[in-house]
Scaffold this motif. Structure first.
Motif, mmCIF file in Angstrom:
data_model
loop_
_atom_site.group_PDB
_atom_site.id
_atom_site.type_symbol
_atom_site.label_atom_id
_atom_site.label_comp_id
_atom_site.label_asym_id
_atom_site.label_seq_id
_atom_site.Cartn_x
_atom_site.Cartn_y
_atom_site.Cartn_z
ATOM 1 N N GLN A 160 -1.661 2.599 1.821
ATOM 2 C CA GLN A 160 -2.736 2.370 2.794
ATOM 3 C C GLN A 160 -3.267 0.945 2.676
ATOM 4 O O GLN A 160 -3.523 0.285 3.685
ATOM 5 N N LEU A 161 -3.430 0.465 1.452
ATOM 6 C CA LEU A 161 -3.932 -0.901 1.258
ATOM 7 C C LEU A 161 -2.924 -1.927 1.778
ATOM 8 O O LEU A 161 -3.310 -2.927 2.388
ATOM 9 N N ARG A 162 -1.657 -1.685 1.558
ATOM 10 C CA ARG A 162 -0.628 -2.595 2.083
ATOM 11 C C ARG A 162 -0.689 -2.660 3.610
ATOM 12 O O ARG A 162 -0.598 -3.734 4.199
ATOM 13 N N LYS A 215 -1.551 -5.827 6.068
ATOM 14 C CA LYS A 215 -0.711 -6.229 7.204
ATOM 15 C C LYS A 215 -1.548 -6.362 8.472
ATOM 16 O O LYS A 215 -1.409 -7.333 9.220
ATOM 17 N N ARG A 216 -2.424 -5.349 8.707
ATOM 18 C CA ARG A 216 -3.277 -5.402 9.899
ATOM 19 C C ARG A 216 -4.212 -6.616 9.837
ATOM 20 O O ARG A 216 -4.425 -7.302 10.842
ATOM 21 N N LEU A 217 -4.768 -6.874 8.659
ATOM 22 C CA LEU A 217 -5.680 -8.008 8.522
ATOM 23 C C LEU A 217 -4.945 -9.333 8.757
ATOM 24 O O LEU A 217 -5.494 -10.248 9.378
ATOM 25 N N SER A 235 -1.323 10.306 -5.354
ATOM 26 C CA SER A 235 -2.549 9.789 -4.736
ATOM 27 C C SER A 235 -2.592 8.262 -4.824
ATOM 28 O O SER A 235 -2.934 7.578 -3.859
ATOM 29 N N LEU A 236 -2.245 7.719 -5.972
ATOM 30 C CA LEU A 236 -2.255 6.255 -6.158
ATOM 31 C C LEU A 236 -1.210 5.582 -5.273
ATOM 32 O O LEU A 236 -1.454 4.508 -4.713
ATOM 33 N N ILE A 237 -0.060 6.197 -5.138
ATOM 34 C CA ILE A 237 0.997 5.634 -4.285
ATOM 35 C C ILE A 237 0.521 5.619 -2.826
ATOM 36 O O ILE A 237 0.691 4.620 -2.123
ATOM 37 N N GLU A 238 -0.105 6.714 -2.389
ATOM 38 C CA GLU A 238 -0.617 6.767 -1.013
ATOM 39 C C GLU A 238 -1.704 5.720 -0.804
ATOM 40 O O GLU A 238 -1.734 5.044 0.225
ATOM 41 N N GLU A 239 -2.577 5.568 -1.785
ATOM 42 C CA GLU A 239 -3.655 4.575 -1.684
ATOM 43 C C GLU A 239 -3.071 3.163 -1.617
ATOM 44 O O GLU A 239 -3.513 2.333 -0.820
ATOM 45 N N ARG A 240 -2.061 2.887 -2.444
ATOM 46 C CA ARG A 240 -1.400 1.578 -2.431
ATOM 47 C C ARG A 240 -0.779 1.312 -1.057
ATOM 48 O O ARG A 240 -0.930 0.216 -0.500
#
Length: 136
Positions: free
Chosen positions: A57-59, A63-65, A50-55
């Motif tokens: 998603q944040l990355r 990138k989008r930002l 879960s933490l890896i997936e969340e990380r």
């Protein structure tokens, strides 16, 4: 002597039965501990995934930002150029013509629209930079 032997056999049988019960209890406890350990390990692995997936998603969000920020900066540069061009056009117009009031109002309205667009973009970039700062 036979009585003592019989008592010793009974004691031996009782000890053997107690040993069997203790062995069974030990086996159940070991099984319970193994199940508990497996449960903890499974929860830990799930949390790690879960933490890896969340990380990730944040990355991707960062990138989008960053892409959006680059687009905004390009748009601001473009708008700055348009504002400068408009200012130059107004000055040229002032020099070459005696503008009527309607033409001046139209030029000023155009200039105000560009200024409003510029302010909106600056606010958006500030917000994006704030969001990016929070993500880091």
């Amino acid at each position: 002597l036979e009585t003592q032997i019989a008592q010793m056999r009974n004691s031996y049988d009782e000890l053997k039965q107690t040993h069997t019960q203790l062995t069974e209890t030990h086996g159940r406890m070991c099984k319970s501990f193994d199940q508990h350990d497996q449960s903890i390990l499974s929860e830990s692995e799930d949390r790690e995934i879960s933490l890896i997936e969340e990380r990730d998603q944040l990355r991707n969000q960062v990138k989008r930002l960053k892409k959006t920020e680059k687009k905004m900066k390009n748009k601001i540069t473009e708008l700055n150029g348009q504002v400068v061009y408009l200012g130059d056009e107004i000055e040229k117009h002032k020099m070459t013509h005696r503008p009527n009031a309607e033409q001046m109002r139209a030029l000023r309205a155009k200039e105000k629209n560009f200024e409003a667009d510029y302010r909106d973009l600056v606010q958006e970039i500030c917000q994006l930079q704030k969001e990016m700062g929070e993500l880091k």
